[in-house]
Design an enzyme around this catalytic site. Structure first.
Site, mmCIF file in Angstrom:
data_model
loop_
_atom_site.group_PDB
_atom_site.id
_atom_site.type_symbol
_atom_site.label_atom_id
_atom_site.label_comp_id
_atom_site.label_asym_id
_atom_site.label_seq_id
_atom_site.Cartn_x
_atom_site.Cartn_y
_atom_site.Cartn_z
ATOM 1 N N SER A 28 0.828 -1.215 0.000
ATOM 2 C CA SER A 28 0.000 0.000 0.000
ATOM 3 C C SER A 28 0.858 1.259 0.000
ATOM 4 C CB SER A 28 -0.902 0.032 1.239
ATOM 5 O OG SER A 28 -1.699 -1.119 1.297
HETATM 6 N N1 SAH Z 1 -0.044 -5.421 4.083
HETATM 7 C C1 SAH Z 1 0.684 -5.686 2.867
HETATM 8 C C2 SAH Z 1 -0.125 -5.370 1.630
HETATM 9 C C3 SAH Z 1 -0.837 -6.533 1.245
HETATM 10 S S1 SAH Z 1 -1.705 -6.622 -0.276
HETATM 11 C C4 SAH Z 1 2.000 -4.985 2.827
HETATM 12 O O1 SAH Z 1 2.327 -4.240 3.772
HETATM 13 O O2 SAH Z 1 2.753 -5.215 1.887
HETATM 14 C C5 SAH Z 1 -2.906 -7.788 0.299
HETATM 15 C C6 SAH Z 1 -2.386 -9.145 0.628
HETATM 16 O O3 SAH Z 1 -3.470 -9.894 1.150
HETATM 17 C C7 SAH Z 1 -1.851 -9.935 -0.549
HETATM 18 O O4 SAH Z 1 -0.556 -10.364 -0.281
HETATM 19 C C8 SAH Z 1 -2.814 -11.105 -0.672
HETATM 20 O O5 SAH Z 1 -2.207 -12.309 -1.117
HETATM 21 C C9 SAH Z 1 -3.304 -11.233 0.755
HETATM 22 N N2 SAH Z 1 -4.581 -11.927 0.946
HETATM 23 C C10 SAH Z 1 -5.681 -11.902 0.156
HETATM 24 N N3 SAH Z 1 -6.652 -12.657 0.680
HETATM 25 C C11 SAH Z 1 -6.154 -13.172 1.851
HETATM 26 C C12 SAH Z 1 -6.675 -14.034 2.857
HETATM 27 N N4 SAH Z 1 -7.923 -14.525 2.793
HETATM 28 N N5 SAH Z 1 -5.892 -14.344 3.889
HETATM 29 C C13 SAH Z 1 -4.624 -13.866 3.989
HETATM 30 N N6 SAH Z 1 -4.078 -13.056 3.060
HETATM 31 C C14 SAH Z 1 -4.837 -12.709 2.009
#
Ligand code: SAH
Length: 220
Positions: free
Chosen positions: A65
Site C-alpha cells: 500500500s
Molecule cells: N499489508 C501488505 C499489503 C498486502 S496486499 C504490505 O504491507 O505489503 C494484500 C495481501 O493480502 C496480498 O498479499 C494477498 O495475497 C493477501 N490476501 C488476500 N486474501 C487473503 C486471505 N484470505 N488471507 C490472507 N491473506 C490474504
C-alpha cells in the site's frame, strides 16, 4: 544502487511530505515510518520508487500500500505499545514491520505461500522478533492467538468478515476495507465496546481483493 543515506533522506521526506503533512502527527507512528526500510519490502527493480506517494506491485498480482494509507490504518488502531494485534494480508511484510514497532505482539496471515515465506524471512532479518507470520486464509482470522486489541485487514472484502469480530477483545478495533456492490471501497473502523459494535467510514480506498472463505472465495 542508491546508498543507505539516500534512502534515509527519502524516508524522511516521505514522513514529512506524505504522512505528517496530511495530519498524522503521533511521534511514535512517525518514528516507525522513519525506521522501517521500505525499499527492502519492494522488488529490487522498484527500489528507486519505494518512497513515492503510491502503492507498488510486489508480484503475484499483489501490492504494497501507499505509505499514507499504511499510516492512516495504523493510526486508527491507536496502539499504546503492549497490544496483541492481527494483520490479514501480510504481502511484503511492510505493514507488519510498522506494527511491530507500535504493538507488543503481531500475528499476520498471508494466503499466498510465495509471499508469506519471503516476508517472514525479511522480518526475521530485520529483527522484528515480535511478528509471527502464518500462512493460511486470514479471512477466518487466526483464532489460535485471539483475542486481539486491534485487527487490520489489508485487502478489500465484500463484507466485514464475521470471524474477525469474534476474535476482537472488548475495547478492540477492526480496520477493514469493504467493497460495495457498486464496486467502490470504503475503509471502515469498527469498535467493540460492552458487546456493542460501532462503525465508522473513514476514507475511500483501493485495495486488492480479500480471498478466502469470508472474502471473495477463490475467484476474483
Ligand atoms: N499489508 C501488505 C499489503 C498486502 S496486499 C504490505 O504491507 O505489503 C494484500 C495481501 O493480502 C496480498 O498479499 C494477498 O495475497 C493477501 N490476501 C488476500 N486474501 C487473503 C486471505 N484470505 N488471507 C490472507 N491473506 C490474504
Amino acid at each position: 544502487m542508491k546508498s543507505v543515506d539516500v534512502f534515509l533522506a527519502e524516508r524522511h521526506r516521505m514522513v514529512e511530505g506524505q504522512i505528517s503533512r496530511r495530519g498524522l502527527h503521533d511521534p511514535r507512528l512517525l518514528a516507525a515510518f522513519e525506521e522501517v526500510p521500505r525499499h527492502l519490502f519492494v522488488p529490487v527493480e522498484s527500489r528507486a520508487a519505494a518512497y513515492n506517494d503510491t502503492p507498488l506491485a510486489i508480484g503475484f498480482g499483489q501490492t504494497i500500500s501507499q505509505p499514507y494509507i499504511v499510516a492512516l490504518m495504523t493510526s486508527l488502531m491507536e496502539l499504546q505499545g503492549d497490544e496483541r494485534v492481527l494483520e490479514v494480508g501480510t504481502g511484503s511484510g511492510y505493514q507488519a514491520a510498522i506494527l511491530a514497532r507500535l504493538a507488543g505482539e503481531v500475528h499476520t496471515v498471508e494466503i499466498l505461500p510465495e509471499l508469506a515465506a519471503p516476508a517472514a524471512l525479511l522480518l526475521q532479518e530485520l529483527h522484528c522478533d515480535n511478528v509471527h507470520v502464518h500462512e493460511g486464509d486470514g479471512s477466518i482470522g487466526w483464532p489460535e492467538a485471539a483475542p486481539y486489541v486491534g485487527i487490520i485487514v489489508t485487502a478489500a472484502s465484500p463484507a466485514v468478515p464475521q470471524p474477525l469480530l469474534t476474535q476482537l477483545a472488548d475495547g478492540g478495533r477492526l480496520v477493514v476495507p469493504v467493497e460495495s456492490r457498486a464496486g467502490y471501497q470504503l475503509l471502515m473502523l469498527l469498535r467493540l465496546g460492552g458487546g456493542e459494535i460501532t462503525e465508522q467510514v473513514v476514507a475511500s480506498v483501493c485495495f486488492v481483493p480479500l480471498r478466502g472463505a469470508y472474502g471473495w472465495g477463490r475467484g476474483r
